[in-house]
Scaffold this active site. Structure first.
Site, PDB file in Angstrom:
ATOM      1  N   GLU A 249       0.809  -1.222   0.000  1.00  0.00           N
ATOM      2  CA  GLU A 249       0.000   0.000   0.000  1.00  0.00           C
ATOM      3  C   GLU A 249       0.847   1.280   0.000  1.00  0.00           C
ATOM      4  O   GLU A 249       0.804   2.062   0.948  1.00  0.00           O
ATOM      5  CB  GLU A 249      -0.987  -0.033   1.168  1.00  0.00           C
TER       6      GLU A 249
ATOM      7  N   GLU B 192      -4.039  -8.886  -1.550  1.00  0.00           N
ATOM      8  CA  GLU B 192      -4.650  -8.735  -0.216  1.00  0.00           C
ATOM      9  C   GLU B 192      -6.087  -8.261  -0.305  1.00  0.00           C
ATOM     10  O   GLU B 192      -6.418  -7.359  -1.078  1.00  0.00           O
ATOM     11  CB  GLU B 192      -3.865  -7.726   0.634  1.00  0.00           C
TER      12      GLU B 192
END
Length: 442
Positions: A197, A295
Site C-alpha cells: 500500500e 490482499e
C-alpha cells in the site's frame, strides 16, 4: 456434471449434490442460458491462497494441536481442504504482528546484524506445516510494510513517511537478505512486492512511494540488487494496492523499459473500489506482464455468521478473474475472537476465526465462497469463455489440465433463478438458489 453448492439459510456448505446430465434438447428462443465456449481461452491461473501473518501463526499457537492442524488442513490439503497453493509473508512487521520489529539493529547499514530469528517462533513453522499438508511447495510472495525507522523521513515505522534516498541501496539489499534467510530456513520465496500500500499513510507500519519513486527504486536498486545477489529469478510485483488507480500506477512503471524488465506484474487489493475493468486496461497495454491479487479482507472486526462477507469474496474473485487475474491471495488465514492480534487495534475478519478461550473454530461464509474457486480451479487451469444470458447471475469458467471444465456461478439476489448451462450444443437446466454459490464440474 457434478454440482457443489453453498446456500444461505441451509446447511449446504461446499455440499456435493447428485450429478446432472446434459441432453440434446434445444433451448427455447430467449431462454436464459450460460454457454461455455472452451475454444476461446484467456489467462492461466497460479492458484489461490492466504497470508501467513505473525497474528495468524500466533493465534494458532494459542489453541490445541488438534485444532491447529485442522485449520492448516482446512486450507492447504488438496482434497480435504481448500487446496491453497499460494501464500504471502510480511518482511518484518506489519499491523497484524504483535508489535513493530525489524531484522537489524539501528543504523546497521552493512546489515551485519540481520536475523529472521523471530520468524522461527510462529511463522516459519506454520508455513512448513502448510507445505507438508499441501504435499508440495507453496508459491510465496513477500511484502514489506515499512523500512526500519532509521531509514525513513519520519524516523518511525508507522504513520507513512518515505524511504530516505541515501538508504535505497541498503533497503534493496535487505530484501535479498530476507529471501536468502528464508530459503536457508527451508522456505522458498517466489517473489516480493516493492511496498504494501505505497499510496497510504497508515497508523501502522507504512511507507509512501509515488509511482515515479517506485519505478526508480525497482529500476536502479531492487532489480539490479536481486540480480547481483543471484536472485534474478525472483519475481518483483509493483503497486500492491487498490484497483482504483492501479492502471495509472502500472502505466508509469511499466512504460519505462529499464524498470519493466525487472517487473513480473501488478499486485492489487480490493479496498476502496470494485473497478475490475482496470485489470483489463493493464493487461491490454502490457500483455506480457501479469496481475495478482495480493490482499483483501473484511474490515471492522469479526462478523461471525455474516453472509454478505462471503458474497463480497465471491464477487471480487469473479470480477478479477474475468479481467485477467492470475492468482488470488487472501489476507490473514486465521484471526482470534477479536479479529487480531493487531498491534494498533486494526481488527478485521478472516475466513476462519479461532476462539482462543474456548478452543473453538468458526468457519465464516467467506471460507466456503473462496473454496468454490480454490477447490476446483486447479493451478495451471486456463480461463475459458462463458456467455451469460441472464440479468442477475455472475459466473466464470475454467478448464483444468485434466480437461475438466469448472463453471462457478453466484446468485446474490433474493430470488431463485433457473438457467440452462450449455456446452457443445447440449444443455442442462440448473436452479440457482437465492444467496448461493455453485461450482459445476464437467
Amino acid at each position: 456434471m457434478k454440482l457443489i453448492q453453498t446456500i444461505k439459510d441451509t446447511n449446504d456448505r461446499l455440499a456435493e449434490k447428485e450429478e446432472l446430465s446434459f441432453t440434446e434438447h434445444g433451448l427455447e428462443e430467449g431462454a436464459p442460458a450460460i454457454t461455455i465456449l472452451p475454444e476461446e481461452r484467456y489467462q492461466t491461473v497460479m492458484g489461490f491462497g492466504g497470508a501467513f501473518t505473525e497474528a495468524a501463526a500466533y493465534t494458532l499457537s494459542q489453541i490445541s494441536e488438534e485444532k491447529r492442524v485442522e485449520v492448516i488442513e482446512s486450507y492447504f490439503h488438496p482434497s480435504k481442504g481448500l487446496g491453497y497453493s499460494l501464500g504471502r509473508t510480511h518482511i518484518h512487521s506489519c499491523d497484524f504482528s504483535l508489535g513493530n520489529y525489524t531484522y537489524v539493529e539501528e543504523d546497521d547499514q552493512e546489515l551485519r546484524t540481520f536475523s529472521i530469528e523471530r520468524e522461527h517462533k510462529y511463522v516459519i513453522p506454520m508455513i512448513k506445516d502448510a507445505r507438508k499438508v499441501r504435499g508440495e511447495n507453496l508459491t510465496l510472495l513477500s511484502s514489506p510494510w515499512s523500512p526500519p525507522a532509521w531509514m525513513k523521513t519520519n524516523k518511525e515505522m508507522n504513520h507513512g513517511g518515505q524511504l530516505l534516498p541515501e538508504y535505497r541501496e541498503v533497503w534493496a539489499r535487505y530484501y535479498a537478505k530476507y529471501i536468502d534467510a528464508m530459503e536457508d530456513s527451508g522456505v522458498p520465496i517466489w517473489g516480493v512486492t516493492v511496498q504494501n500500500e505505497p499510496d497510504a499513510t497508515q497508523v501502522w507500519d507504512s511507507c509512501r512511494y509515488s509511482a515515479e519513486e517506485e519505478r526508480d527504486f525497482v529500476r536502479d536498486y531492487l532489480g539490479p540488487t536481486l540480480e547481483v545477489e543471484g536472485l534474478g529469478d525472483k519475481k518483483i510485483v509493483v503497486w500492491d494496492h487498490n484497483r482504483d488507480v492501479a492502471y495509472e500506477r502500472a502505466k508509469t512503471i511499466l512504460s519505462d523499459p529499464e524498470a519493466a524488465k525487472y517487473v513480473w506484474g501488478t499486485g492489487l487489493h480490493w479496498y476502496v473500489s470494485e473497478e475490475f475493468e482496470n485489470l483489463t486496461k493493464i493487461h491490454e497495454d502490457f500483455p506480457d506482464k501479469h496481475i495478482i491479487f495480493t490482499e483483501g479482507c473484511i474490515e471492522g472486526g469479526v462478523q461471525l455468521g455474516a453472509w454478505h462477507t462471503g458474497e463480497r469474496y465471491g464477487r471480487n474473485i469473479m470480477g478479477d478473474l474475468n479481467n485477467w487475474l492470475e492468482g488470488w491471495i487472501d489476507w490473514n488465514l486465521v484471526l482470534n475472537e477479536e479479529g487480531g492480534p493487531n498491534h494498533v487495534g486494526n481488527y478485521c475478519d478472516a475466513p476462519v476465526i479461532v476462539d482462543t478461550y474456548k478452543n473453538e473454530l468458526h468457519y465464516n461464509s467467506s471460507y466456503y465462497y473462496i473454496g468454490h474457486f480454490s477447490k476446483f480451479i486447479k493451478p495451471n487451469a486456463v480461463r475459458i469463455k462463458h456467455q451469460m444470458d441472464h440479468h442477475s447471475l455472475q459466473g466464470v469458467a475454467f478448464q483444468n489440465e485434466d480437461d475438466s471444465i469448472v463453471l462457478v456461478v453466484m446468485n446474490e439476489t433474493d430470488e431463485a433463478e433457473e438457467v440452462s448451462v450449455v456446452l457443445n450444443g447440449k444443455s442442462c437446466p440448473v436452479t440457482f438458489a437465492p444467496h448461493s454459490i455453485y461450482s459445476l464440474v464437467i
